[in-house]
Design a protein around this motif. Structure first.
Motif, PDB file in Angstrom:
ATOM      1  N   ILE B 133       0.826  -1.207   0.000  1.00 19.54           N
ATOM      2  CA  ILE B 133       0.000   0.000   0.000  1.00 19.54           C
ATOM      3  C   ILE B 133       0.858   1.253   0.000  1.00 19.54           C
ATOM      4  O   ILE B 133       0.481   2.272  -0.573  1.00 19.54           O
ATOM      5  CB  ILE B 133      -0.976   0.020   1.193  1.00 19.54           C
ATOM      6  N   TRP B 134       1.996   1.172   0.619  1.00 18.17           N
ATOM      7  CA  TRP B 134       2.865   2.346   0.701  1.00 18.17           C
ATOM      8  C   TRP B 134       3.332   2.768  -0.693  1.00 18.17           C
ATOM      9  O   TRP B 134       3.248   3.929  -1.075  1.00 18.17           O
ATOM     10  CB  TRP B 134       4.053   2.038   1.615  1.00 18.17           C
ATOM     11  N   LYS B 135       3.777   1.770  -1.441  1.00 21.69           N
ATOM     12  CA  LYS B 135       4.232   2.079  -2.806  1.00 21.69           C
ATOM     13  C   LYS B 135       3.056   2.469  -3.685  1.00 21.69           C
ATOM     14  O   LYS B 135       3.172   3.321  -4.567  1.00 21.69           O
ATOM     15  CB  LYS B 135       4.973   0.878  -3.386  1.00 21.69           C
ATOM     16  N   ALA B 136       1.902   1.832  -3.439  1.00 19.51           N
ATOM     17  CA  ALA B 136       0.714   2.171  -4.223  1.00 19.51           C
ATOM     18  C   ALA B 136       0.334   3.625  -3.984  1.00 19.51           C
ATOM     19  O   ALA B 136      -0.036   4.344  -4.915  1.00 19.51           O
ATOM     20  CB  ALA B 136      -0.443   1.245  -3.853  1.00 19.51           C
ATOM     21  N   LEU B 137       0.461   4.082  -2.730  1.00 19.18           N
ATOM     22  CA  LEU B 137       0.154   5.476  -2.420  1.00 19.18           C
ATOM     23  C   LEU B 137       1.150   6.406  -3.107  1.00 19.18           C
ATOM     24  O   LEU B 137       0.768   7.451  -3.637  1.00 19.18           O
ATOM     25  CB  LEU B 137       0.184   5.702  -0.904  1.00 19.18           C
ATOM     26  N   ASP B 138       2.414   6.018  -3.098  1.00 18.04           N
ATOM     27  CA  ASP B 138       3.426   6.808  -3.801  1.00 18.04           C
ATOM     28  C   ASP B 138       3.002   7.046  -5.238  1.00 18.04           C
ATOM     29  O   ASP B 138       2.999   8.166  -5.735  1.00 18.04           O
ATOM     30  CB  ASP B 138       4.770   6.054  -3.832  1.00 18.04           C
ATOM     31  N   GLU B 139       2.619   5.963  -5.884  1.00 12.46           N
ATOM     32  CA  GLU B 139       2.281   6.061  -7.307  1.00 12.46           C
ATOM     33  C   GLU B 139       1.031   6.886  -7.527  1.00 12.46           C
ATOM     34  O   GLU B 139       0.966   7.737  -8.408  1.00 12.46           O
ATOM     35  CB  GLU B 139       2.086   4.655  -7.888  1.00 12.46           C
ATOM     36  N   LEU B 140       0.019   6.623  -6.685  1.00 11.18           N
ATOM     37  CA  LEU B 140      -1.240   7.337  -6.852  1.00 11.18           C
ATOM     38  C   LEU B 140      -1.037   8.833  -6.622  1.00 11.18           C
ATOM     39  O   LEU B 140      -1.538   9.670  -7.386  1.00 11.18           O
ATOM     40  CB  LEU B 140      -2.271   6.779  -5.862  1.00 11.18           C
ATOM     41  N   GLU B 141      -0.294   9.178  -5.587  1.00  9.95           N
ATOM     42  CA  GLU B 141      -0.037  10.591  -5.304  1.00  9.95           C
ATOM     43  C   GLU B 141       0.744  11.230  -6.444  1.00  9.95           C
ATOM     44  O   GLU B 141       0.477  12.372  -6.827  1.00  9.95           O
ATOM     45  CB  GLU B 141       0.746  10.732  -3.992  1.00  9.95           C
ATOM     46  N   TYR B 142       1.667  10.483  -6.986  1.00 11.42           N
ATOM     47  CA  TYR B 142       2.440  11.020  -8.105  1.00 11.42           C
ATOM     48  C   TYR B 142       1.525  11.313  -9.299  1.00 11.42           C
ATOM     49  O   TYR B 142       1.576  12.384  -9.891  1.00 11.42           O
ATOM     50  CB  TYR B 142       3.539  10.037  -8.511  1.00 11.42           C
ATOM     51  N   LEU B 143       0.663  10.342  -9.603  1.00 10.25           N
ATOM     52  CA  LEU B 143      -0.245  10.519 -10.740  1.00 10.25           C
ATOM     53  C   LEU B 143      -1.155  11.727 -10.527  1.00 10.25           C
ATOM     54  O   LEU B 143      -1.408  12.504 -11.445  1.00 10.25           O
ATOM     55  CB  LEU B 143      -1.084   9.257 -10.952  1.00 10.25           C
ATOM     56  N   LEU B 144      -1.651  11.873  -9.289  1.00  9.02           N
ATOM     57  CA  LEU B 144      -2.582  12.970  -9.020  1.00  9.02           C
ATOM     58  C   LEU B 144      -1.887  14.325  -9.043  1.00  9.02           C
ATOM     59  O   LEU B 144      -2.502  15.340  -9.368  1.00  9.02           O
ATOM     60  CB  LEU B 144      -3.274  12.763  -7.671  1.00  9.02           C
ATOM     61  N   GLU B 145      -0.621  14.325  -8.694  1.00  6.88           N
ATOM     62  CA  GLU B 145       0.120  15.577  -8.712  1.00  6.88           C
ATOM     63  C   GLU B 145       0.352  16.006 -10.159  1.00  6.88           C
ATOM     64  O   GLU B 145       0.236  17.173 -10.511  1.00  6.88           O
ATOM     65  CB  GLU B 145       1.459  15.383  -8.003  1.00  6.88           C
ATOM     66  N   GLU B 146       0.653  15.028 -10.964  1.00 10.20           N
ATOM     67  CA  GLU B 146       0.905  15.243 -12.382  1.00 10.20           C
ATOM     68  C   GLU B 146      -0.350  15.795 -13.063  1.00 10.20           C
ATOM     69  O   GLU B 146      -0.292  16.706 -13.871  1.00 10.20           O
ATOM     70  CB  GLU B 146       1.273  13.882 -12.976  1.00 10.20           C
ATOM     71  N   LYS B 147      -1.503  15.222 -12.714  1.00  6.08           N
ATOM     72  CA  LYS B 147      -2.768  15.635 -13.332  1.00  6.08           C
ATOM     73  C   LYS B 147      -3.874  15.279 -12.345  1.00  6.08           C
ATOM     74  O   LYS B 147      -4.009  14.107 -11.976  1.00  6.08           O
ATOM     75  CB  LYS B 147      -2.955  14.879 -14.652  1.00  6.08           C
ATOM     76  N   SER B 148      -4.632  16.272 -11.943  1.00  5.51           N
ATOM     77  CA  SER B 148      -5.610  16.046 -10.873  1.00  5.51           C
ATOM     78  C   SER B 148      -6.699  15.071 -11.301  1.00  5.51           C
ATOM     79  O   SER B 148      -6.941  14.855 -12.486  1.00  5.51           O
ATOM     80  CB  SER B 148      -6.272  17.359 -10.480  1.00  5.51           C
ATOM     81  N   LEU B 149      -7.348  14.508 -10.305  1.00 10.80           N
ATOM     82  CA  LEU B 149      -8.428  13.574 -10.582  1.00 10.80           C
ATOM     83  C   LEU B 149      -9.487  14.254 -11.443  1.00 10.80           C
ATOM     84  O   LEU B 149     -10.014  13.663 -12.384  1.00 10.80           O
ATOM     85  CB  LEU B 149      -9.046  13.097  -9.265  1.00 10.80           C
ATOM     86  N   PHE B 150      -9.771  15.507 -11.118  1.00 11.62           N
ATOM     87  CA  PHE B 150     -10.780  16.242 -11.873  1.00 11.62           C
ATOM     88  C   PHE B 150     -10.424  16.297 -13.362  1.00 11.62           C
ATOM     89  O   PHE B 150     -11.225  15.944 -14.222  1.00 11.62           O
ATOM     90  CB  PHE B 150     -10.918  17.653 -11.310  1.00 11.62           C
ATOM     91  N   LYS B 151      -9.204  16.696 -13.632  1.00  7.52           N
ATOM     92  CA  LYS B 151      -8.789  16.794 -15.036  1.00  7.52           C
ATOM     93  C   LYS B 151      -8.828  15.432 -15.721  1.00  7.52           C
ATOM     94  O   LYS B 151      -9.171  15.316 -16.893  1.00  7.52           O
ATOM     95  CB  LYS B 151      -7.381  17.386 -15.125  1.00  7.52           C
ATOM     96  N   ARG B 152      -8.464  14.416 -14.965  1.00 10.31           N
ATOM     97  CA  ARG B 152      -8.482  13.072 -15.539  1.00 10.31           C
ATOM     98  C   ARG B 152      -9.898  12.630 -15.875  1.00 10.31           C
ATOM     99  O   ARG B 152     -10.148  12.009 -16.912  1.00 10.31           O
ATOM    100  CB  ARG B 152      -7.852  12.078 -14.562  1.00 10.31           C
ATOM    101  N   VAL B 153     -10.834  12.961 -14.983  1.00 10.20           N
ATOM    102  CA  VAL B 153     -12.218  12.588 -15.261  1.00 10.20           C
ATOM    103  C   VAL B 153     -12.714  13.354 -16.494  1.00 10.20           C
ATOM    104  O   VAL B 153     -13.394  12.789 -17.355  1.00 10.20           O
ATOM    105  CB  VAL B 153     -13.125  12.862 -14.041  1.00 10.20           C
ATOM    106  N   MET B 154     -12.338  14.628 -16.570  1.00 12.35           N
ATOM    107  CA  MET B 154     -12.740  15.417 -17.737  1.00 12.35           C
ATOM    108  C   MET B 154     -12.210  14.796 -19.027  1.00 12.35           C
ATOM    109  O   MET B 154     -12.902  14.769 -20.046  1.00 12.35           O
ATOM    110  CB  MET B 154     -12.227  16.858 -17.606  1.00 12.35           C
ATOM    111  N   ALA B 155     -10.988  14.306 -18.975  1.00 14.69           N
ATOM    112  CA  ALA B 155     -10.397  13.679 -20.161  1.00 14.69           C
ATOM    113  C   ALA B 155     -11.179  12.418 -20.536  1.00 14.69           C
ATOM    114  O   ALA B 155     -11.445  12.163 -21.714  1.00 14.69           O
ATOM    115  CB  ALA B 155      -8.928  13.346 -19.902  1.00 14.69           C
ATOM    116  N   THR B 156     -11.569  11.657 -19.520  1.00 19.63           N
ATOM    117  CA  THR B 156     -12.353  10.445 -19.777  1.00 19.63           C
ATOM    118  C   THR B 156     -13.686  10.813 -20.424  1.00 19.63           C
ATOM    119  O   THR B 156     -14.118  10.197 -21.396  1.00 19.63           O
ATOM    120  CB  THR B 156     -12.627   9.695 -18.455  1.00 19.63           C
TER     121      THR B 156
END
Lengths: 318, 318
Positions: B133-156
DNA sequence: GTTAAATACGTAACTAGTTACATAAAATTA
DNA sequence: TAATTTTATGTAACTAGTTACGTATTTAAC
């Protein structure tokens, strides 16, 4: 946020919280765009009602993992906005049946498109990761359900402290502490009997010289527990485990277990085949410990102690 | 909690929240046992001060990922309990320097033992899991920093909607909509010129019959955008991309891009080597789209339109 | 059939955070 | 150097939850 790097796993809780907050604020924006007039905090209730139809407040709470007052308040709010309708259950008048309103049902298709988009987005993020957070959460939740974080930390503490506990053989300098550690618990639950005085006042004569052994548990140099292996004159048993006493302030460190193991080991060393003990069922933690060590309840032995209401034995040959 | 199973990835935020709450309540119990007189919510501040020494309120907030009012309040509370001391920075009188009190420093060793136990416990839980979970959080936080969840949903959303957008060739039944879609934006920013009227009133004569093409974008059957490929008499360019109009209500679906791609494709099919267009820099989204398509700014062509202040060209032979 | 215990759910008070706004000091710019 | 902008911090009001507790019903027990 250097904090998480420094604090490490300690901060897992805080980290999860901050991430969840970030995600939930973003969710609010998403709702705006899709023109689904519901607030993010309504989502769990909205969703479960869409799936299940009418439900009572407590059932909703159980399903979504919130407290019932929280659901109660939120339902009221949703009702004010015309999202849900409330009605009394006819069979059980305590129940407040909550269901989606016509208006909410009408906006379901729109909402479902949004849910699908969010779902797809999160799934694609997970797919981009090497470590699947969803599965990691499954595992973590399972572990915590099985044994809470608190209990796990206590176990860690105990095993760390057990490392600092040393079991040493009795020497005359422990004569006083051997007596007081035992008096402590006997006085609290029962009263000192003649047999006690015999052993506690003169351990050398009545235990050691008869071929018995006494162990002292030291925690950071201080004697905090004791236990004796006493030879007995019995057709079935060679030795008795007795005079086990652990200072209340040192409880929870696994001292009893360590003392018990030392006694059992010594008994085996002396060729003992069956070990015996007497106790009283009010001493619950002690009985649990004995069971954990492998003792089993036996019956029908005469006992010199008035307080004895349970007798246990363990076969050492297995 | 069947909710999470049903709602799936949608509920990731709620799930993280509930788990973090569970962990943080357990943490409170842990503090009690270790007799470290701090509250769980003090932990991040306590920890960072123990590491860093004195810090100003805002710096603490930044480090631990909370808002500064939160830190401000918590520091006050900790000061009341004698855990921290506050003092004004001499160089910068706005700053409130916060540091651990003597009392807090004295309890550090105890606290550190507790931290180590919690850390070890969490680490052993992670070690027991297949998914870290620790590494999973690292990755998820990285992805969200790169592009917010909101922007990602908009892209979808955009890519889903783009699937429902169909680009079809012009037929006479689109004559009216071809005109209104263009009038809409021309009227808003500029005014209709003679050249506009010529093309919009008589597309068959002035575009199609001259070897040009017009495309209509349909969203769920409704015409919501248009774009034309118009042959031009020019030594350098064969065709011009023009009359691109997308209904405001259909913006954000990637319609412009799809129309543009249809035009470029048709141009290539017709053997066009260089494509030309004229626009105005106030139409920012349009300019961005052209750049994204591969157009580059060019200069020095005469234009029949008064509103033209930027000219662009694209080489189709690459 | 009455009494006791359990359940459903609402209200009140609390908690740990947030955002919005005000103020003073410092830094920057004209 | 005066005016403007930025920064550091505090205060107030809000938010989304919680626990504690009271009341009405229902269920279970004698």
């Amino acid at each position: 946020m250097d904090f998480f790097k420094k604090a490490g796993k300690l901060a897992l809780g805080s980290r999860l919280k901050i991430l969840s907050e970030k995600m939930l604020t973003d969710a609010a924006e998403v709702y705006k765009v899709y023109e689904v007039p519901i607030q993010p905090k309504w989502f769990p209730i909205f969703y479960i009602l869409a799936e299940e139809g009418q439900m009572a407040v407590t059932d909703i709470a159980k399903s979504i993992g919130h407290s019932h007052p929280s659901v109660s308040k939120t339902v009221r709010e949703m009702a004010k906005h015309g999202i849900v309708t409330e009605s009394k259950d006819k069979k059980d008048k305590r129940k407040n049946l909550v269901g989606l309103s016509q208006k909410a049902k009408a906006m379901r298709p729109n909402a479902e498109i949004q849910f699908a988009d969010v779902n797809e987005t999160v799934e694609s993020m997970i797919a981009q990761s090497n470590h699947d957070i969803w599965k990691a959460l499954d595992e973590l939740e399972y572990l915590l359900e099985e044994k809470s974080l608190f209990k796990r930390v206590m176990a860690t503490k105990k095993s760390r402290e057990a490392k600092d506990v040393k079991i040493v053989p009795y020497t005359p300098k422990y004569r006083k502490v051997f007596k007081t550690l035992n008096e402590e618990w006997i006085d609290q639950y029962f009263k000192l009997e003649d047999e006690d005085r015999k052993l506690l006042d003169n351990p050398k004569k009545n235990i050691l010289n008869k071929g018995g052994h006494i162990f002292i548990a030291l925690y950071k140099g201080e004697a905090i527990g004791t236990c004796a292996l006493v030879p007995i004159d019995d057709p079935e048993y060679d030795f008795e485990l007795g005079k086990m006493g652990v200072s209340p302030k040192a409880q929870g460190k696994g001292v009893g277990w360590l003392l018990g193991q030392a006694v059992v080991e010594k008994a085996k060393e002396l060729g003992c085949k069956k070990l015996y003990l007497e106790s009283n069922t009010v001493l619950e933690p002690a009985i649990k410990l004995y069971l954990k060590m492998g003792f089993k309840k036996v019956v029908g032995h005469p006992s010199p102690y008035a307080r004895c209401n349970i007798q246990m034995g363990m076969d050492l040959e297995e």
